[in-house]
Write a protein that holds these residues in place. Sequence first.
Motif, PDB file in Angstrom:
ATOM      1  N   SER A 164       0.826  -1.203   0.000  1.00  0.00           N
ATOM      2  CA  SER A 164       0.000   0.000   0.000  1.00  0.00           C
ATOM      3  C   SER A 164       0.865   1.260   0.000  1.00  0.00           C
ATOM      4  O   SER A 164       0.650   2.190  -0.781  1.00  0.00           O
ATOM      5  N   HIS A 165       1.873   1.296   0.869  1.00  0.00           N
ATOM      6  CA  HIS A 165       2.767   2.458   0.931  1.00  0.00           C
ATOM      7  C   HIS A 165       3.553   2.615  -0.375  1.00  0.00           C
ATOM      8  O   HIS A 165       3.789   3.734  -0.839  1.00  0.00           O
ATOM      9  N   HIS A 166       3.954   1.481  -0.951  1.00  0.00           N
ATOM     10  CA  HIS A 166       4.799   1.582  -2.144  1.00  0.00           C
ATOM     11  C   HIS A 166       3.979   1.922  -3.383  1.00  0.00           C
ATOM     12  O   HIS A 166       4.513   2.511  -4.333  1.00  0.00           O
ATOM     13  N   ARG A 167       2.715   1.562  -3.391  1.00  0.00           N
ATOM     14  CA  ARG A 167       1.862   2.016  -4.498  1.00  0.00           C
ATOM     15  C   ARG A 167       1.801   3.541  -4.528  1.00  0.00           C
ATOM     16  O   ARG A 167       1.807   4.156  -5.597  1.00  0.00           O
ATOM     17  N   VAL A 168       1.753   4.141  -3.346  1.00  0.00           N
ATOM     18  CA  VAL A 168       1.788   5.604  -3.248  1.00  0.00           C
ATOM     19  C   VAL A 168       3.075   6.129  -3.872  1.00  0.00           C
ATOM     20  O   VAL A 168       3.064   7.095  -4.644  1.00  0.00           O
ATOM     21  N   HIS A 169       4.194   5.494  -3.555  1.00  0.00           N
ATOM     22  CA  HIS A 169       5.487   5.958  -4.064  1.00  0.00           C
ATOM     23  C   HIS A 169       5.540   5.944  -5.588  1.00  0.00           C
ATOM     24  O   HIS A 169       6.193   6.798  -6.206  1.00  0.00           O
ATOM     25  N   HIS A 170       4.856   5.000  -6.210  1.00  0.00           N
ATOM     26  CA  HIS A 170       4.863   4.904  -7.667  1.00  0.00           C
ATOM     27  C   HIS A 170       3.784   5.770  -8.312  1.00  0.00           C
ATOM     28  O   HIS A 170       3.692   5.808  -9.540  1.00  0.00           O
ATOM     29  N   GLY A 171       2.989   6.457  -7.506  1.00  0.00           N
ATOM     30  CA  GLY A 171       1.952   7.313  -8.060  1.00  0.00           C
ATOM     31  C   GLY A 171       2.526   8.626  -8.573  1.00  0.00           C
ATOM     32  O   GLY A 171       3.461   9.182  -7.990  1.00  0.00           O
ATOM     33  N   CYS A 172       1.954   9.127  -9.672  1.00  0.00           N
ATOM     34  CA  CYS A 172       2.404  10.417 -10.210  1.00  0.00           C
ATOM     35  C   CYS A 172       1.368  11.512  -9.950  1.00  0.00           C
ATOM     36  O   CYS A 172       1.502  12.631 -10.459  1.00  0.00           O
ATOM     37  N   ASP A 219      -0.307  14.473  -7.842  1.00  0.00           N
ATOM     38  CA  ASP A 219       0.382  15.501  -7.053  1.00  0.00           C
ATOM     39  C   ASP A 219       0.494  15.124  -5.579  1.00  0.00           C
ATOM     40  O   ASP A 219       1.537  15.331  -4.961  1.00  0.00           O
ATOM     41  N   LYS A 220      -0.556  14.545  -5.013  1.00  0.00           N
ATOM     42  CA  LYS A 220      -0.548  14.226  -3.586  1.00  0.00           C
ATOM     43  C   LYS A 220       0.386  13.069  -3.252  1.00  0.00           C
ATOM     44  O   LYS A 220       0.828  12.924  -2.109  1.00  0.00           O
ATOM     45  N   TYR A 221       0.698  12.234  -4.252  1.00  0.00           N
ATOM     46  CA  TYR A 221       1.543  11.060  -4.036  1.00  0.00           C
ATOM     47  C   TYR A 221       2.979  11.261  -4.491  1.00  0.00           C
ATOM     48  O   TYR A 221       3.853  10.449  -4.194  1.00  0.00           O
ATOM     49  N   LEU A 222       3.244  12.341  -5.198  1.00  0.00           N
ATOM     50  CA  LEU A 222       4.549  12.550  -5.801  1.00  0.00           C
ATOM     51  C   LEU A 222       5.642  12.704  -4.745  1.00  0.00           C
ATOM     52  O   LEU A 222       5.489  13.467  -3.789  1.00  0.00           O
ATOM     53  N   ASP A 223       6.738  11.950  -4.921  1.00  0.00           N
ATOM     54  CA  ASP A 223       7.902  12.032  -4.031  1.00  0.00           C
ATOM     55  C   ASP A 223       7.533  11.745  -2.573  1.00  0.00           C
ATOM     56  O   ASP A 223       7.929  12.467  -1.655  1.00  0.00           O
ATOM     57  N   LYS A 224       6.799  10.676  -2.353  1.00  0.00           N
ATOM     58  CA  LYS A 224       6.432  10.227  -1.008  1.00  0.00           C
ATOM     59  C   LYS A 224       6.872   8.775  -0.796  1.00  0.00           C
ATOM     60  O   LYS A 224       7.108   8.042  -1.747  1.00  0.00           O
ATOM     61  N   ASN A 225       6.984   8.403   0.467  1.00  0.00           N
ATOM     62  CA  ASN A 225       7.234   7.005   0.868  1.00  0.00           C
ATOM     63  C   ASN A 225       8.501   6.427   0.227  1.00  0.00           C
ATOM     64  O   ASN A 225       8.449   5.474  -0.555  1.00  0.00           O
ATOM     65  N   TYR A 226       9.638   6.994   0.616  1.00  0.00           N
ATOM     66  CA  TYR A 226      10.925   6.570   0.070  1.00  0.00           C
ATOM     67  C   TYR A 226      11.492   5.328   0.755  1.00  0.00           C
ATOM     68  O   TYR A 226      12.474   4.770   0.275  1.00  0.00           O
ATOM     69  N   GLY A 227      10.934   4.922   1.877  1.00  0.00           N
ATOM     70  CA  GLY A 227      11.520   3.862   2.681  1.00  0.00           C
ATOM     71  C   GLY A 227      11.739   2.565   1.934  1.00  0.00           C
ATOM     72  O   GLY A 227      11.064   2.266   0.944  1.00  0.00           O
ATOM     73  N   GLY A 228      12.697   1.760   2.419  1.00  0.00           N
ATOM     74  CA  GLY A 228      12.970   0.449   1.852  1.00  0.00           C
ATOM     75  C   GLY A 228      12.222  -0.626   2.612  1.00  0.00           C
ATOM     76  O   GLY A 228      11.174  -1.102   2.185  1.00  0.00           O
ATOM     77  N   PHE A 244       5.878  11.005   4.410  1.00  0.00           N
ATOM     78  CA  PHE A 244       4.896   9.911   4.429  1.00  0.00           C
ATOM     79  C   PHE A 244       3.556  10.364   3.863  1.00  0.00           C
ATOM     80  O   PHE A 244       3.094  11.479   4.124  1.00  0.00           O
ATOM     81  N   GLN A 245       2.936   9.479   3.097  1.00  0.00           N
ATOM     82  CA  GLN A 245       1.597   9.716   2.562  1.00  0.00           C
ATOM     83  C   GLN A 245       0.838   8.392   2.567  1.00  0.00           C
ATOM     84  O   GLN A 245       1.308   7.400   2.015  1.00  0.00           O
ATOM     85  N   ILE A 246      -0.323   8.369   3.184  1.00  0.00           N
ATOM     86  CA  ILE A 246      -1.147   7.170   3.196  1.00  0.00           C
ATOM     87  C   ILE A 246      -1.833   6.992   1.852  1.00  0.00           C
ATOM     88  O   ILE A 246      -2.093   7.962   1.141  1.00  0.00           O
ATOM     89  N   GLU A 247      -2.095   5.749   1.478  1.00  0.00           N
ATOM     90  CA  GLU A 247      -2.814   5.469   0.235  1.00  0.00           C
ATOM     91  C   GLU A 247      -4.297   5.745   0.440  1.00  0.00           C
ATOM     92  O   GLU A 247      -4.919   5.181   1.326  1.00  0.00           O
ATOM     93  N   GLU A 248      -4.827   6.583  -0.395  1.00  0.00           N
ATOM     94  CA  GLU A 248      -6.260   6.889  -0.359  1.00  0.00           C
ATOM     95  C   GLU A 248      -6.900   6.286  -1.618  1.00  0.00           C
ATOM     96  O   GLU A 248      -7.165   5.098  -1.655  1.00  0.00           O
ATOM     97  N   GLU A 249      -7.089   7.085  -2.675  1.00  0.00           N
ATOM     98  CA  GLU A 249      -7.554   6.483  -3.912  1.00  0.00           C
ATOM     99  C   GLU A 249      -6.379   5.798  -4.623  1.00  0.00           C
ATOM    100  O   GLU A 249      -5.220   6.081  -4.333  1.00  0.00           O
ATOM    101  N   THR A 250      -6.713   4.888  -5.550  1.00  0.00           N
ATOM    102  CA  THR A 250      -5.682   4.172  -6.298  1.00  0.00           C
ATOM    103  C   THR A 250      -4.833   5.160  -7.092  1.00  0.00           C
ATOM    104  O   THR A 250      -5.371   6.009  -7.810  1.00  0.00           O
ATOM    105  N   PRO A 251      -3.507   5.088  -6.974  1.00  0.00           N
ATOM    106  CA  PRO A 251      -2.645   6.038  -7.690  1.00  0.00           C
ATOM    107  C   PRO A 251      -2.671   5.814  -9.201  1.00  0.00           C
ATOM    108  O   PRO A 251      -3.012   4.729  -9.688  1.00  0.00           O
ATOM    109  N   ARG A 252      -2.299   6.851  -9.928  1.00  0.00           N
ATOM    110  CA  ARG A 252      -1.988   6.703 -11.346  1.00  0.00           C
ATOM    111  C   ARG A 252      -0.479   6.482 -11.399  1.00  0.00           C
ATOM    112  O   ARG A 252       0.296   7.337 -10.987  1.00  0.00           O
ATOM    113  N   TYR A 253      -0.067   5.336 -11.898  1.00  0.00           N
ATOM    114  CA  TYR A 253       1.335   4.974 -11.870  1.00  0.00           C
ATOM    115  C   TYR A 253       2.088   5.563 -13.060  1.00  0.00           C
ATOM    116  O   TYR A 253       1.515   5.893 -14.092  1.00  0.00           O
ATOM    117  N   GLY A 254       3.405   5.663 -12.893  1.00  0.00           N
ATOM    118  CA  GLY A 254       4.266   6.101 -13.983  1.00  0.00           C
ATOM    119  C   GLY A 254       4.856   7.473 -13.754  1.00  0.00           C
ATOM    120  O   GLY A 254       4.768   8.039 -12.658  1.00  0.00           O
TER     121      GLY A 254
END
Length: 278
Positions: free
Chosen positions: A189-197, A199-208, A220-230
């Motif tokens: 869930s956290h990493h889906r946010v990281h792959h979202g482009c 605005d609210k998800y951009l450059d978030k959740n860098y952790g390994g 940190f940003q929690i996953e809310e709606e499904t991100p748009r990836y890429g």
Amino acid sequence: MNVESLTTQIDDAFFLIGGAILLIEIAELLFKREFKAKTFGEMLASASTQIPYLLVETFILTGAYGIYWIIAQGLPWTIPVTWWSLVLVVLLADVTYYWEHRIAHEVRLLWTQHAVHHSSRDMNIITGIRFGPFEGVWSLIAHIPLALMGFAPEAIILGVIAVLVYQTWLHTELIGKLGPLERVLNTPSHHRVHHGCDDKYLDKNYGGIFIIWDRIWGTFQIEEETPRYGLKRDFNSQNPIRVWFSEWPGLVIDLSHSKSMRETLAILSRPPGWDLKK
């Protein structure tokens, strides 16, 4: 303690987990009749990045071990390889990865490599092995402080690989939120946010491995709606060559417009999207 054997066991375990998730992902797509040519093309493009990556990474890992070994010879202290020191080096490698990863998003020259990982519009296990060919160079440099602390070269390599291998299972939409684990660990869930482009998800959740670093350092940003990836810009190619070198044409064009060394350094070191004309 055989650190090399332990590294191989970690790699093998997560390879099996990743393989199982991939089979389930493909089965689900087939069942829903959503396994289209584009999906297959994205998977092939992601897998193709392993060709240049592995060719280069062999030399980078050898070079990393050699540099860390040389540093170790010049230190008046060493940290013995024990279970406790291996746990510590993995933890420190995870902190290092947070900053290595964050800086790769904020420095355009480094982004030319890391953008490869973010260029897919799909989110699946194969996306987890989508790497720029020279990403390992920055990783080698970023982990030099661990060598200066006195950790053995093989322990540092184990830490680096453990952090990277852990993230394999994060690249999936199959797994939802994991309750209390979401507070501490990096999860799909956290990493889906990281792959979202978005605005609210951009450059978030860098952790390994751990998400606590993002909570500490405000990314940190929690996953809310499904991100748009890429990528934020319009990039939707499955051509392997374009995927491998997606950011280089734009960088070369911007560098050609530079009128001074200062501007050149700014283009290379500023974040992606920084405009020389502003």
